[in-house]
Write a protein that holds these residues in place. Structure first.
Motif, PDB file in Angstrom:
ATOM      1  N   SER A  59      -1.691   6.127   0.719  1.00 57.99           N
ATOM      2  CA  SER A  59      -1.188   5.533  -0.515  1.00 57.99           C
ATOM      3  C   SER A  59       0.018   6.310  -1.029  1.00 57.99           C
ATOM      4  O   SER A  59       1.003   5.731  -1.486  1.00 57.99           O
ATOM      5  CB  SER A  59      -2.321   5.526  -1.539  1.00 57.99           C
ATOM      6  OG  SER A  59      -1.823   5.179  -2.789  1.00 57.99           O
ATOM      7  N   ALA A  61       2.005   8.190   0.799  1.00 55.89           N
ATOM      8  CA  ALA A  61       3.095   8.185   1.780  1.00 55.89           C
ATOM      9  C   ALA A  61       3.765   6.826   1.904  1.00 55.89           C
ATOM     10  O   ALA A  61       4.791   6.699   2.572  1.00 55.89           O
ATOM     11  CB  ALA A  61       2.560   8.614   3.142  1.00 55.89           C
ATOM     12  N   ALA A  62       3.202   5.816   1.274  1.00 55.07           N
ATOM     13  CA  ALA A  62       3.757   4.465   1.408  1.00 55.07           C
ATOM     14  C   ALA A  62       5.145   4.389   0.774  1.00 55.07           C
ATOM     15  O   ALA A  62       5.398   4.977  -0.276  1.00 55.07           O
ATOM     16  CB  ALA A  62       2.834   3.451   0.738  1.00 55.07           C
ATOM     17  N   LEU A  63       6.028   3.644   1.435  1.00 54.07           N
ATOM     18  CA  LEU A  63       7.391   3.496   0.926  1.00 54.07           C
ATOM     19  C   LEU A  63       7.398   2.850  -0.449  1.00 54.07           C
ATOM     20  O   LEU A  63       8.231   3.197  -1.303  1.00 54.07           O
ATOM     21  CB  LEU A  63       8.220   2.640   1.891  1.00 54.07           C
ATOM     22  CG  LEU A  63       8.746   3.336   3.144  1.00 54.07           C
ATOM     23  CD1 LEU A  63       9.486   2.345   4.018  1.00 54.07           C
ATOM     24  CD2 LEU A  63       9.637   4.508   2.792  1.00 54.07           C
ATOM     25  N   THR A  64       6.507   1.903  -0.666  1.00 50.32           N
ATOM     26  CA  THR A  64       6.470   1.224  -1.959  1.00 50.32           C
ATOM     27  C   THR A  64       6.103   2.210  -3.065  1.00 50.32           C
ATOM     28  O   THR A  64       6.660   2.149  -4.163  1.00 50.32           O
ATOM     29  CB  THR A  64       5.469   0.050  -1.942  1.00 50.32           C
ATOM     30  OG1 THR A  64       4.304   0.445  -1.215  1.00 50.32           O
ATOM     31  CG2 THR A  64       6.059  -1.167  -1.271  1.00 50.32           C
ATOM     32  N   ALA A  67       9.154   4.521  -3.594  1.00 50.55           N
ATOM     33  CA  ALA A  67      10.220   3.807  -4.303  1.00 50.55           C
ATOM     34  C   ALA A  67       9.899   3.683  -5.793  1.00 50.55           C
ATOM     35  O   ALA A  67      10.781   3.850  -6.648  1.00 50.55           O
ATOM     36  CB  ALA A  67      10.428   2.426  -3.684  1.00 50.55           C
TER      37      ALA A  67
ATOM     38  N   PHE B  61       2.934   4.684  11.242  1.00 49.59           N
ATOM     39  CA  PHE B  61       2.288   4.600   9.929  1.00 49.59           C
ATOM     40  C   PHE B  61       1.336   3.415   9.945  1.00 49.59           C
ATOM     41  O   PHE B  61       1.721   2.307  10.288  1.00 49.59           O
ATOM     42  CB  PHE B  61       3.354   4.418   8.840  1.00 49.59           C
ATOM     43  CG  PHE B  61       2.793   4.383   7.463  1.00 49.59           C
ATOM     44  CD1 PHE B  61       2.439   3.176   6.868  1.00 49.59           C
ATOM     45  CD2 PHE B  61       2.603   5.547   6.736  1.00 49.59           C
ATOM     46  CE1 PHE B  61       1.913   3.128   5.584  1.00 49.59           C
ATOM     47  CE2 PHE B  61       2.082   5.512   5.443  1.00 49.59           C
ATOM     48  CZ  PHE B  61       1.735   4.302   4.876  1.00 49.59           C
ATOM     49  N   TYR B 143      -7.481  -2.240   4.470  1.00 55.27           N
ATOM     50  CA  TYR B 143      -6.707  -1.548   3.438  1.00 55.27           C
ATOM     51  C   TYR B 143      -5.239  -1.611   3.816  1.00 55.27           C
ATOM     52  O   TYR B 143      -4.873  -1.402   4.987  1.00 55.27           O
ATOM     53  CB  TYR B 143      -7.182  -0.094   3.324  1.00 55.27           C
ATOM     54  CG  TYR B 143      -6.325   0.778   2.432  1.00 55.27           C
ATOM     55  CD1 TYR B 143      -5.816   1.978   2.886  1.00 55.27           C
ATOM     56  CD2 TYR B 143      -6.034   0.380   1.129  1.00 55.27           C
ATOM     57  CE1 TYR B 143      -5.034   2.778   2.070  1.00 55.27           C
ATOM     58  CE2 TYR B 143      -5.253   1.171   0.309  1.00 55.27           C
ATOM     59  CZ  TYR B 143      -4.751   2.365   0.788  1.00 55.27           C
ATOM     60  OH  TYR B 143      -3.978   3.144  -0.024  1.00 55.27           O
ATOM     61  N   GLU B 146       0.801  -0.245   2.085  1.00 52.56           N
ATOM     62  CA  GLU B 146       2.096  -0.737   1.602  1.00 52.56           C
ATOM     63  C   GLU B 146       1.936  -2.031   0.801  1.00 52.56           C
ATOM     64  O   GLU B 146       2.922  -2.763   0.618  1.00 52.56           O
ATOM     65  CB  GLU B 146       3.058  -0.988   2.782  1.00 52.56           C
ATOM     66  CG  GLU B 146       3.479   0.284   3.517  1.00 52.56           C
ATOM     67  CD  GLU B 146       4.569   1.056   2.792  1.00 52.56           C
ATOM     68  OE1 GLU B 146       4.890   0.693   1.638  1.00 52.56           O
ATOM     69  OE2 GLU B 146       5.085   2.024   3.358  1.00 52.56           O
ATOM     70  N   ARG B 219       9.504   0.216   9.436  1.00 50.61           N
ATOM     71  CA  ARG B 219       9.026   0.125   8.050  1.00 50.61           C
ATOM     72  C   ARG B 219      10.186   0.183   7.048  1.00 50.61           C
ATOM     73  O   ARG B 219      10.165  -0.488   6.023  1.00 50.61           O
ATOM     74  CB  ARG B 219       8.058   1.293   7.809  1.00 50.61           C
ATOM     75  CG  ARG B 219       7.144   1.146   6.628  1.00 50.61           C
ATOM     76  CD  ARG B 219       5.929   2.014   6.775  1.00 50.61           C
ATOM     77  NE  ARG B 219       6.228   3.406   7.023  1.00 50.61           N
ATOM     78  CZ  ARG B 219       6.001   4.384   6.151  1.00 50.61           C
ATOM     79  NH1 ARG B 219       5.512   4.113   4.971  1.00 50.61           N
ATOM     80  NH2 ARG B 219       6.259   5.630   6.464  1.00 50.61           N
ATOM     81  N   PHE B 223      11.212  -2.787   4.561  1.00 49.27           N
ATOM     82  CA  PHE B 223      11.261  -2.540   3.119  1.00 49.27           C
ATOM     83  C   PHE B 223      12.596  -3.024   2.545  1.00 49.27           C
ATOM     84  O   PHE B 223      12.628  -3.720   1.524  1.00 49.27           O
ATOM     85  CB  PHE B 223      11.070  -1.039   2.863  1.00 49.27           C
ATOM     86  CG  PHE B 223      11.129  -0.652   1.419  1.00 49.27           C
ATOM     87  CD1 PHE B 223      12.297  -0.135   0.868  1.00 49.27           C
ATOM     88  CD2 PHE B 223      10.025  -0.789   0.611  1.00 49.27           C
ATOM     89  CE1 PHE B 223      12.345   0.224  -0.468  1.00 49.27           C
ATOM     90  CE2 PHE B 223      10.069  -0.429  -0.740  1.00 49.27           C
ATOM     91  CZ  PHE B 223      11.236   0.085  -1.272  1.00 49.27           C
TER      92      PHE B 223
END
Lengths: 98, 561
Positions: A59, A61-64, A67, B61, B143, B146, B219, B223
């Motif tokens: 969670s 490490a996620a790009l979202t 950002a 990832f 899960y 992202e 990724r 994004f």
């Protein structure tokens, strides 16, 4: 001693030894179920903990997520092309000594 | 005296016969029943569910993985204070008190569900309440770290008719058998205290965890594409939009985005239409983005060269009972092929299509892959049929020259166009790079050449024409200066109920870069933009925005126009 008597005695001795061995081993193994249960419970607990930690790491490490945090911390997307801007008040050395 | 001996003898014989008969009864007649009883008392048959495989992006990832969720349930017969229990649970779980009370009121039951898909934090809070009769059941769920990134590409996991997990749409649907693994059965022998007996340990029959998938999807590019697409759809007032980014040399899909999209974690809140991936499931008439393919075909056949001129481009072209005009009613007499592409001149394309002729046109439509699925590994791909030869009229040939009257999917179009970027070779598009088994072995899916519709020489010629088109055409205002990008705008009319919509269009831009050694090919589609109907003013800026992000990501510097 006659051979037949010897064989008979030997057979009885073997039977007694094996019976005693079986009793000892069974007694030993009879409680290993408790250990096995404990190991299994510990394994399950560690696997669950691993899964929870993995979820938290992913969670973060996620790009979202990165950002969103960048936006809340005031980072903005550059509308111009990338360029190096030197803002220090000190003179920039020509080369750094390694 | 003798009879006394006989009587005792008979008595003993009778006694032994009774014992034997009883032994025979328990050990032979009742053997199966007693064995089953023993099994049920001392052994436990368990099903071992498999762990569903992860889905990883190209940087390893896990964009889709598994987590433990909990089902909160109650034994109404054990619950002590229903009102207090319901209130405490309702406030902790943030659900309606009435629904919990209704469940707890079922005193004839010993198991009632209260809330599903609870995370570990909430579970700990409920457990800390120490409410009698309340317990938890673990359920592994999917899960998505992202969130809704690449949702239409990934699909989601629901249940089949037997209540078992099953993948639907996208990758989850296409690779369901690989991902789901195999359920196993085991038997555990327990002692009188219910503990497992070590000497008679399990026989694990057939359980196998699912395989994981390593995607080509980048990724970062995904994004960037999703963010720019969403901004573009909102800025230009479009109904929807989609983006595909592909490596033309291998067919690897680097990004695949659609907007609006859905959240796979709560897929039940969305409709079937929102699950569908528009890049493989929607069809449309491509308009001017089809022109490079028609011109490539004519160049490949030696019918035209870049400097060949068009003798019929001085005004509207009459075909049967119809008059074909340019998009802006401007005409360039004796224009050459390069300028036809720069000006997106429909009359010039009619000339080329007529020179090509119906047979060659149909041949190249087939070689470029239209009318058949591309083979992309995602559930839901459709392939709109190309009309049979005897259904084509002169106007159909003419309009096909500028991409109207022929229906394609976005993935078909980009796959065909990518052959220009790949020395004429058309590759099979692929999302999955490798399949990874639970024991760590990898199965690589190699790139596959589907066809060679045009020669390497034709591809190079067409590339230069498209670079000129990008630099001098209608979208040149938005282009990235310093980068050689080969591209084409598209503004296609929408066919509705047997005629073309007069006000709305599908605006698009397709291109690849860097032109001399392409790292990506991209198609951007804006569905019915309201701010402007033109691809040059809507899809093209989005294309260049995403391209800038990709150049930065790959560290590609400008090289000059």
């Amino acid at each position: 001693m006659k051979p037949s008597n010897f064989l008979l005695m030997f057979g009885i001795a073997i039977a007694i030894v094996l019976s005693v061995t079986r009793i000892i081993l069974s007694a030993t193994f009879s409680t290993t179920g408790i250990d096995l249960d404990n190991i299994q419970a510990q394994t399950d607990s560690l696997q669950k903990e691993n899964m929870i930690l993995k979820e938290q790491v992913l969670s973060q490490a996620a790009l979202t997520t990165v950002a969103q945090k960048a936006t809340t911390q005031g980072f903005e997307e550059s509308s111009t092309k990338t360029q190096l801007a030197v803002t220090s008040s000190h003179a920039v050395p020509v080369a750094y000594k390694q | 005296m003798r009879w006394r001996y006989l009587a005792v003898f008979v008595f003993f014989i009778f006694a032994f016969v009774c014992v034997w008969a009883k032994l025979f009864y328990w050990q032979i007649v009742k053997a199966d029943e007693l064995s089953a009883l023993e099994q049920s008392q001392s052994s436990l048959n368990l099903q071992i569910p498999p762990i569903r495989g992860d889905i990883l992006t190209s940087d390893n990832f896990p964009i889709v993985t598994n987590k433990m969720s909990y089902l909160v349930y109650a034994d109404p017969q054990e619950v002590q204070n229903e009102t207090t229990t319901a209130q405490l649970l309702a406030s902790t779980l943030t659900i309606d008190v009435a629904s919990i009370s209704a469940q707890l009121d079922q005193h004839d039951k010993v198991w009632v569900p209260l809330a599903a898909n609870i995370d570990n934090t909430t579970k700990q809070r409920v457990a800390a309440l120490n409410l009698p009769g309340i317990d938890f059941q673990e359920t592994p769920t999917r899960y998505y770290p992202e969130a809704s990134m690449a949702a239409q590409l990934l699909g989601f996991v629901g249940k089949d008719t037997f209540g078992n997990p099953k993948g639907y749409f996208g990758i989850e649907g296409y690779y369901d058998r690989q991902l789901r693994g195999r359920v196993g059965e085991t038997q555990i022998i327990r002692d009188a205290f219910g503990k497992p007996v070590f000497a008679k340990l399990v026989n694990n029959s057939g359980q196998q965890d699912g395989r994981s998938l390593l995607l080509h999807i980048d990724r970062v590019i995904q994004f960037i594409a999703e963010r720019k697409l969403e901004e573009g759809v909102q800025k230009y007032g479009a109904k929807s939009g989609s983006v595909i980014v592909m490596d033309p040399k291998t067919g690897a899909i680097l990004a695949l985005a659609g907007y609006p999209t859905f959240n796979p974690q709560d897929y039940w809140d969305f409709t079937d239409d929102e699950y569908k991936n528009p890049t493989v499931s929607n069809t449309y008439e491509p308009g001017s983005t089809f022109k490079p393919l028609v011109m490539s075909a004519a160049i490949n056949e030696g019918l035209v060269t870049p400097t060949s001129t068009c003798p019929i481009c001085g005004g509207p072209v009459k075909v049967s009972d119809y008059e074909i005009k340019t998009w802006n009613d401007q005409y360039f007499p004796n224009t050459n092929m390069i300028d036809i592409m720069i000006h997106s001149d429909n009359t010039g394309m009619v000339y080329i299509a007529q020179k090509l002729g119906l047979d060659r046109m149909l041949d190249y439509i087939n070689k470029f892959g239209f009318g058949q699925t591309t083979g992309i590994d995602i559930q839901g791909e459709v392939a709109p049929q190309v009309k049979p030869r005897d259904s084509w009229y002169a106007t159909d040939l003419a309009t096909a020259g500028f991409g109207q009257g022929i229906a394609v999917t976005p993935i078909e179009l980009i796959d065909a166009f990518a052959s220009i970027a790949n020395n004429g070779a058309r590759m099979e598009p692929h999302i999955v790079d490798k399949i990874i088994t639970p024991d760590g072995q990898t199965i690589t899916i190699p790139p596959k050449v589907l066809d060679q519709p045009i020669s390497e020489k034709t591809a190079k010629i067409m590339t230069e024409i498209l670079v000129d088109t990008t630099n001098k055409g209608e979208a040149s205002f938005a282009r990235l200066k310093g980068y050689r990008i080969a591209g084409k705008t598209g503004t296609a009319s929408i066919a509705k109920d047997g005629h073309y919509d007069q006000t709305n269009t599908i605006a698009s831009f397709i291109g690849f870069a860097p032109a001399d050694d392409p790292k990506f090919v991209m198609l951007v589609i804006m569905d019915e933009p309201s701010v402007s109907i033109y691809g040059a003013e809507t899809a093209a800026p989005v294309f260049f925005d995403i391209s800038q992000g990709i150049f930065d990501h790959y560290g590609i510097s400008p090289t000059g126009d």
